[in-house]
Scaffold this motif. Sequence first.
Motif, PDB file in Angstrom:
ATOM      1  N   PRO A  71       1.240  -1.313  -0.301  1.00 56.49           N
ATOM      2  CA  PRO A  71      -0.142  -0.305  -0.216  1.00 56.49           C
ATOM      3  C   PRO A  71       0.746   0.881   0.332  1.00 56.49           C
ATOM      4  O   PRO A  71       0.676   2.552  -0.451  1.00 56.49           O
ATOM      5  CB  PRO A  71      -0.467  -0.541   1.170  1.00 56.49           C
ATOM      6  N   ASP A  72       1.778   1.379   1.325  1.00 56.43           N
ATOM      7  CA  ASP A  72       2.582   2.709   0.903  1.00 56.43           C
ATOM      8  C   ASP A  72       3.709   2.608  -0.506  1.00 56.43           C
ATOM      9  O   ASP A  72       3.858   3.906  -0.843  1.00 56.43           O
ATOM     10  CB  ASP A  72       3.747   2.219   1.649  1.00 56.43           C
ATOM     11  N   ILE A  73       3.645   1.431  -1.198  1.00 53.81           N
ATOM     12  CA  ILE A  73       4.595   1.513  -2.514  1.00 53.81           C
ATOM     13  C   ILE A  73       3.539   1.938  -3.799  1.00 53.81           C
ATOM     14  O   ILE A  73       4.169   2.373  -4.721  1.00 53.81           O
ATOM     15  CB  ILE A  73       5.253   0.185  -3.104  1.00 53.81           C
ATOM     16  N   VAL A  74       2.648   1.739  -3.786  1.00 48.19           N
ATOM     17  CA  VAL A  74       1.334   2.143  -4.386  1.00 48.19           C
ATOM     18  C   VAL A  74       0.789   4.243  -4.300  1.00 48.19           C
ATOM     19  O   VAL A  74       0.837   4.434  -5.029  1.00 48.19           O
ATOM     20  CB  VAL A  74      -0.256   1.756  -4.202  1.00 48.19           C
ATOM     21  N   PHE A  75       0.794   3.705  -2.149  1.00 48.59           N
ATOM     22  CA  PHE A  75       0.214   5.394  -3.059  1.00 48.59           C
ATOM     23  C   PHE A  75       0.746   6.323  -2.809  1.00 48.59           C
ATOM     24  O   PHE A  75       1.070   7.375  -2.477  1.00 48.59           O
ATOM     25  CB  PHE A  75      -0.835   5.022  -1.104  1.00 48.59           C
ATOM     26  N   GLY A  76       2.831   5.787  -2.161  1.00 47.40           N
ATOM     27  CA  GLY A  76       3.160   6.791  -1.724  1.00 47.40           C
ATOM     28  C   GLY A  76       3.781   7.814  -3.494  1.00 47.40           C
ATOM     29  O   GLY A  76       4.257   9.132  -3.425  1.00 47.40           O
ATOM     30  N   PRO A  77       3.565   6.986  -4.373  1.00 49.21           N
ATOM     31  CA  PRO A  77       4.001   7.724  -6.459  1.00 49.21           C
ATOM     32  C   PRO A  77       2.986   8.605  -6.187  1.00 49.21           C
ATOM     33  O   PRO A  77       3.333   9.867  -6.434  1.00 49.21           O
ATOM     34  CB  PRO A  77       4.714   6.822  -6.965  1.00 49.21           C
ATOM     35  N   LEU A  78       1.527   8.035  -5.514  1.00 44.92           N
ATOM     36  CA  LEU A  78       0.464   8.382  -6.041  1.00 44.92           C
ATOM     37  C   LEU A  78       0.717   9.853  -5.342  1.00 44.92           C
ATOM     38  O   LEU A  78      -0.210  11.148  -5.667  1.00 44.92           O
ATOM     39  CB  LEU A  78      -0.708   7.967  -5.862  1.00 44.92           C
ATOM     40  N   ALA A  79       0.900  10.154  -3.940  1.00 47.91           N
ATOM     41  CA  ALA A  79       1.206  11.526  -3.372  1.00 47.91           C
ATOM     42  C   ALA A  79       1.432  12.228  -3.786  1.00 47.91           C
ATOM     43  O   ALA A  79       1.674  13.961  -3.666  1.00 47.91           O
ATOM     44  CB  ALA A  79       0.809  10.526  -1.578  1.00 47.91           C
ATOM     45  N   LEU A  80       3.167  11.280  -3.607  1.00 46.82           N
ATOM     46  CA  LEU A  80       4.542  12.605  -4.467  1.00 46.82           C
ATOM     47  C   LEU A  80       3.572  13.474  -5.691  1.00 46.82           C
ATOM     48  O   LEU A  80       4.145  14.656  -6.481  1.00 46.82           O
ATOM     49  CB  LEU A  80       5.448  12.093  -4.674  1.00 46.82           C
ATOM     50  N   ILE A  81       2.839  12.379  -6.363  1.00 50.23           N
ATOM     51  CA  ILE A  81       2.659  13.134  -8.341  1.00 50.23           C
ATOM     52  C   ILE A  81       1.991  14.247  -7.810  1.00 50.23           C
ATOM     53  O   ILE A  81       2.297  15.186  -8.738  1.00 50.23           O
ATOM     54  CB  ILE A  81       2.053  11.838  -8.978  1.00 50.23           C
ATOM     55  N   LEU A  82       0.833  13.765  -6.940  1.00 51.24           N
ATOM     56  CA  LEU A  82      -0.131  15.095  -7.231  1.00 51.24           C
ATOM     57  C   LEU A  82       0.004  16.369  -6.316  1.00 51.24           C
ATOM     58  O   LEU A  82      -0.167  17.298  -6.047  1.00 51.24           O
ATOM     59  CB  LEU A  82      -1.396  14.538  -6.017  1.00 51.24           C
TER      60      LEU A  82
END
Length: 365
Positions: free
Chosen positions: A347-358
Amino acid sequence: MFTIIDRYIIKKYLGTFGFMLGLLTIIVLVIDVQAKAPRIESNGFTVSEFLVNFYPYWILNLIITFMSILVFISVIFFTSRIANNTEIVAIISSGASFHRFARPYLITSGFIAIMALLLNHLVLPLANTKKNALEPYTYTAVSRDEFTGSSEVSTQLSKTEYIFLKSYNKKEKRGSGFLYQKFDKNHRLIYQLNASEFYWDKTKNQFVLSNYLEKTIKGDGTEKLGNGNSMDKSFGHPPEELFPDVLLGQNKTTPELLQFINREREKGNANLNTYLNELYQRTSMPVSVIILTFLGLSLSSQKKRGGLGLNLALGIALAFVFVFSFEVLKVVSENKTLTPLLAMWLPDIVFGPLALILYFKRANQ
């Protein structure tokens, strides 16, 4: 040094988080006590006993489990409000960059993550020991029997030693149908010990075997038999360690859990994913506090049509997907489809890059 803006945002963050925390605690406590009161009383306890000896520890476990959701919703709630009041626009228009505006979010989420790490690794296991001792008495009769009833049990002491119990009661630490077998490096049986009854003597730190029969097989194939009414036998560990249940990992601090996992590996135990999930989640969940803080900031720092309601709905949906994914991945890992390390960090691996991009997309607007 903290500026007025830093103190203002930190106060908003912690104030909203504290309010959400208190609200969740009260609502869930009332609902849970009402639902479980009949089971508690049917097992010979009173609700007041559980309010003192069970629920404080249960609530701490609940808070840690849902801390990521609480943080995420809190950030979306107060950030949406200051965005709708055009406070963010005013702050950035005064010359501060979005990165500078986000600094108190990082400080506060980092503080909460560090506290969660300490609680997860050192404090929560002590609370779980108290919680798990009483929790089976809040279950249905069928589920409760898995922890307090008798069942068939087997365990591997080492690569060449095994114990099989026809019936064992974990609560009373006694049972019947005891069988211990030891093999040589060629997988040939060299010793066997049977007993009709057995129990754990806490004062001696040993098992007491009744009506035992032992058989030693020599290298030439001859057998030496022995029997008696009673025998004291130690296998190096108490019953909780020899016959662990799924709750054992929750009761151990991280140093103790690491020792237990290493010892089980040396014994040749291949069913360790439940305990490895517990170990890795203790770190991955606190890290998610920082990830979800910046995800919430990125989603709610602009004034939108639909305002606070739309942001909260989106935030609650994403937060529950995030936490629910942990529970699903635990099951996947226990079935050995994914490794525990990957499952608990996915979950951190998926949501981490998403949070950075946004976040960078919002910062560059």
